[in-house]
Design a protein around this motif. Structure first.
Motif, PDB file in Angstrom:
ATOM      1  N   ASN A  23       0.800  -1.235   0.000  1.00 47.38           N
ATOM      2  CA  ASN A  23       0.000   0.000   0.000  1.00 47.38           C
ATOM      3  C   ASN A  23       0.829   1.280   0.000  1.00 47.38           C
ATOM      4  N   TYR A  24       2.118   1.212   0.373  1.00 49.79           N
ATOM      5  CA  TYR A  24       2.950   2.416   0.422  1.00 49.79           C
ATOM      6  C   TYR A  24       3.730   2.629  -0.881  1.00 49.79           C
ATOM      7  N   GLN A  25       3.547   1.758  -1.856  1.00 49.63           N
ATOM      8  CA  GLN A  25       4.287   1.909  -3.114  1.00 49.63           C
ATOM      9  C   GLN A  25       3.756   3.100  -3.918  1.00 49.63           C
ATOM     10  N   GLY A  58       8.067  -3.869  -2.457  1.00 56.63           N
ATOM     11  CA  GLY A  58       7.950  -3.505  -1.045  1.00 56.63           C
ATOM     12  C   GLY A  58       9.346  -3.547  -0.450  1.00 56.63           C
ATOM     13  N   VAL A  59       9.473  -4.067   0.760  1.00 55.84           N
ATOM     14  CA  VAL A  59      10.796  -4.169   1.389  1.00 55.84           C
ATOM     15  C   VAL A  59      11.101  -5.638   1.715  1.00 55.84           C
ATOM     16  N   ARG A  60      12.371  -5.873   2.079  1.00 62.98           N
ATOM     17  CA  ARG A  60      12.873  -7.242   2.150  1.00 62.98           C
ATOM     18  C   ARG A  60      12.055  -8.179   3.044  1.00 62.98           C
ATOM     19  N   GLY A  83      15.202  -2.131   2.369  1.00 62.99           N
ATOM     20  CA  GLY A  83      15.096  -2.803   3.664  1.00 62.99           C
ATOM     21  C   GLY A  83      14.118  -2.040   4.543  1.00 62.99           C
ATOM     22  N   CYS A  84      13.936  -2.523   5.765  1.00 62.44           N
ATOM     23  CA  CYS A  84      13.071  -1.814   6.710  1.00 62.44           C
ATOM     24  C   CYS A  84      13.910  -1.510   7.947  1.00 62.44           C
ATOM     25  N   PRO A  85      14.179  -0.224   8.210  1.00 57.53           N
ATOM     26  CA  PRO A  85      14.996   0.115   9.381  1.00 57.53           C
ATOM     27  C   PRO A  85      14.423  -0.460  10.674  1.00 57.53           C
ATOM     28  N   MET A  86      13.094  -0.519  10.806  1.00 53.54           N
ATOM     29  CA  MET A  86      12.530  -1.074  12.043  1.00 53.54           C
ATOM     30  C   MET A  86      12.825  -2.576  12.158  1.00 53.54           C
ATOM     31  N   ALA A  87      12.623  -3.321  11.072  1.00 51.69           N
ATOM     32  CA  ALA A  87      12.889  -4.764  11.119  1.00 51.69           C
ATOM     33  C   ALA A  87      14.358  -5.015  11.464  1.00 51.69           C
ATOM     34  N   VAL A 111       4.877  -8.849  12.133  1.00 44.91           N
ATOM     35  CA  VAL A 111       5.368  -9.411  10.867  1.00 44.91           C
ATOM     36  C   VAL A 111       6.486  -8.565  10.258  1.00 44.91           C
ATOM     37  N   ASN A 112       6.627  -7.325  10.711  1.00 50.45           N
ATOM     38  CA  ASN A 112       7.712  -6.461  10.222  1.00 50.45           C
ATOM     39  C   ASN A 112       9.015  -6.835  10.930  1.00 50.45           C
ATOM     40  N   THR A 113       9.447  -8.066  10.723  1.00 50.75           N
ATOM     41  CA  THR A 113      10.697  -8.574  11.297  1.00 50.75           C
ATOM     42  C   THR A 113      11.343  -9.491  10.256  1.00 50.75           C
ATOM     43  N   TYR A 169      11.279   1.070  16.504  1.00 47.92           N
ATOM     44  CA  TYR A 169      10.196   1.954  16.031  1.00 47.92           C
ATOM     45  C   TYR A 169      10.332   2.142  14.530  1.00 47.92           C
ATOM     46  N   CYS A 170       9.232   2.521  13.918  1.00 48.54           N
ATOM     47  CA  CYS A 170       9.258   2.847  12.490  1.00 48.54           C
ATOM     48  C   CYS A 170       9.664   4.308  12.357  1.00 48.54           C
ATOM     49  N   VAL A 171      10.722   4.546  11.590  1.00 46.08           N
ATOM     50  CA  VAL A 171      11.240   5.910  11.472  1.00 46.08           C
ATOM     51  C   VAL A 171      10.213   6.849  10.833  1.00 46.08           C
ATOM     52  N   VAL A 172       9.323   6.307  10.033  1.00 42.34           N
ATOM     53  CA  VAL A 172       8.332   7.136   9.330  1.00 42.34           C
ATOM     54  C   VAL A 172       7.205   7.545  10.285  1.00 42.34           C
ATOM     55  N   HIS A 173       6.678   6.591  11.022  1.00 44.62           N
ATOM     56  CA  HIS A 173       5.578   6.913  11.946  1.00 44.62           C
ATOM     57  C   HIS A 173       6.069   7.696  13.160  1.00 44.62           C
ATOM     58  N   PRO A 197      -1.160   2.227  14.367  1.00 44.68           N
ATOM     59  CA  PRO A 197      -0.630   1.908  15.699  1.00 44.68           C
ATOM     60  C   PRO A 197       0.884   1.994  15.830  1.00 44.68           C
ATOM     61  N   GLU A 198       1.606   2.201  14.725  1.00 44.61           N
ATOM     62  CA  GLU A 198       3.053   2.437  14.829  1.00 44.61           C
ATOM     63  C   GLU A 198       3.363   3.874  15.254  1.00 44.61           C
ATOM     64  N   CYS A 199       2.318   4.714  15.398  1.00 44.59           N
ATOM     65  CA  CYS A 199       2.556   6.110  15.819  1.00 44.59           C
ATOM     66  C   CYS A 199       2.868   6.177  17.309  1.00 44.59           C
ATOM     67  N   VAL A 257       7.265   9.801   4.572  1.00 45.93           N
ATOM     68  CA  VAL A 257       7.584   9.079   3.335  1.00 45.93           C
ATOM     69  C   VAL A 257       8.665   8.051   3.659  1.00 45.93           C
ATOM     70  N   CYS A 258       8.410   6.792   3.344  1.00 47.68           N
ATOM     71  CA  CYS A 258       9.390   5.739   3.604  1.00 47.68           C
ATOM     72  C   CYS A 258      10.329   5.647   2.395  1.00 47.68           C
ATOM     73  N   LYS A 259      11.580   6.027   2.603  1.00 50.22           N
ATOM     74  CA  LYS A 259      12.561   6.044   1.502  1.00 50.22           C
ATOM     75  C   LYS A 259      12.710   4.662   0.893  1.00 50.22           C
ATOM     76  N   ASN A 260      12.634   3.642   1.738  1.00 48.69           N
ATOM     77  CA  ASN A 260      12.817   2.282   1.236  1.00 48.69           C
ATOM     78  C   ASN A 260      11.660   1.843   0.354  1.00 48.69           C
ATOM     79  N   MET A 261      10.461   2.253   0.721  1.00 51.45           N
ATOM     80  CA  MET A 261       9.293   1.906  -0.095  1.00 51.45           C
ATOM     81  C   MET A 261       9.333   2.606  -1.451  1.00 51.45           C
ATOM     82  N   LYS A 262      10.053   3.729  -1.511  1.00 48.78           N
ATOM     83  CA  LYS A 262      10.093   4.500  -2.766  1.00 48.78           C
ATOM     84  C   LYS A 262      11.283   4.113  -3.636  1.00 48.78           C
TER      85      LYS A 262
HETATM   86  S1  SF4 Z   1       7.147   2.471   6.667  1.00 47.43           S
HETATM   87 FE1  SF4 Z   1       8.286   1.973   8.546  1.00 47.43          FE
HETATM   88  S2  SF4 Z   1       7.831  -0.172   8.975  1.00 47.43           S
HETATM   89 FE2  SF4 Z   1       7.251   0.221   6.830  1.00 47.43          FE
HETATM   90  S3  SF4 Z   1       9.070  -0.328   5.626  1.00 47.43           S
HETATM   91 FE3  SF4 Z   1       9.220   1.868   6.037  1.00 47.43          FE
HETATM   92  S4  SF4 Z   1      10.434   1.988   7.909  1.00 47.43           S
HETATM   93 FE4  SF4 Z   1       9.729  -0.139   7.762  1.00 47.43          FE
END
Ligand code: SF4
Length: 303
Positions: A23-25, A58-60, A83-87, A111-113, A169-173, A197-199, A257-262
């Protein structure tokens, strides 16, 4: 439809590939995909297809989840370095160390692990089902939730259950502050503020509703409200406006904005499909244990 889009669809057919977009693509990637949604939902739907190849946009960790659920399919990630910085804030050694300190721990992983962390976990959860999942866990066990402290605090708030959690934590939220939300709410007093809920907890305090990405889409479709302030990654605005074109969606913070998703655009999608690479695979012993944690979650009845 542009040339790249058409070419991607042709190659996907030739490879018998199913294209998944989180959904973030970016919109053009969501438009070229066979399925859009949240990460677990996509992996589960892809597992039920006859496709030989799953291309994840998406991410890895999402591609790993697809590989965990579809061992007979080739899973590729469109953007190799996404990648996902939180994972990545926790690894399997961290979990093992905690378990050694407290052998009675029940490890619950979002699941974000990574697949390795899932394999060390008793059970998984999503942001949509974390509260229900926790309600099914033996009250005698001490829960240790990974990796997201904000999701853990939200679950504690909803269930009243004490638990330990990792400080990820998620850097974006995390970027969304209570002051920012107050400003946007003041500018749009008729907007319903929906937080992920990641906020942060102080942002959750201000929320009119708290939902996962798929929950937000369902709410937008079903609610009588006409205006929503959206507290999640801004990529969600596109599927929201497709789901409810007559409604207005305002980002709580356009900088979410999630840099990894973009990292994924149409050129990356085509390149990955043509090369059938990079392949994301999970060693079988890890896959089997990670799948058990996912399966235990799937066995929890939906509310
Ligand atoms: S939005 Fe947050 S949890 Fe999702 S991939 Fe980006 S950094 Fe990871």
């Amino acid at each position: 439809m542009n040339d790249l889009h058409a070419r991607i669809r042709t190659v996907a057919r030739e490879r018998n590939a199913v294209i998944l977009a989180h959904n973030y693509q970016v919109p053009e990637v969501q438009d070229v995909a066979d399925m859009c949604g949240d990460s677990l939902e996509l992996s589960m739907r892809a597992a039920r297809t006859e496709a030989d190849v799953i291309l994840f946009c998406g991410v890895r960790f999402m591609a790993e989840t697809a590989a965990i659920l579809s061992p007979d399919k080739t899973v590729i990630l469109a953007a190799e370095k996404a990648g996902c910085p939180m994972a990545d804030m926790i690894n399997e050694e961290d979990v093992r160390r905690r378990k050694a300190e407290r052998p009675d721990l029940f490890v619950l992983s979002y699941v974000n692990t990574t697949a390795e962390v899932k394999a060390e976990s008793d059970m998984c959860c999503t942001s949509a089902n974390a509260v229900q999942v926790v309600r099914t866990i033996d009250p005698e066990r001490r829960i240790f939730m990974t990796p997201d402290r904000n999701l853990a605090r939200y679950v504690i708030r909803c269930t009243g259950r004490e638990m330990d959690y990792w400080d990820g934590y998620c850097v974006v939220h995390q970027r969304l502050t209570a002051d920012r939300v107050k400003q946007v709410k003041a500018a749009h007093p008729d907007g319903l503020f929906v937080a992920h809920p990641e906020c942060r907890p102080e942002v959750i305090d201000l929320a009119d509703a708290v939902h996962s990405t798929s929950g937000m889409i369902a709410l937008a479709r079903e609610s009588d409200h006409k205006k929503f302030i959206i507290g999640t990654e801004t990529g969600l605005l596109y599927p929201l406006s497709k789901a409810a074109p007559d409604k207005e969606f305002i980002p709580a913070d356009p900088g979410m904005v999630c840099k990894n998703m973009k990292k994924t655009g149409l050129p990356q999608v085509l390149n990955a499909l043509e090369r059938t690479a990079p392949v994301v695979s999970v060693p079988e012993d890890i896959r089997v244990r990670a799948k058990q944690a996912v399966d235990r979650m799937l066995a929890v009845p939906r509310e």
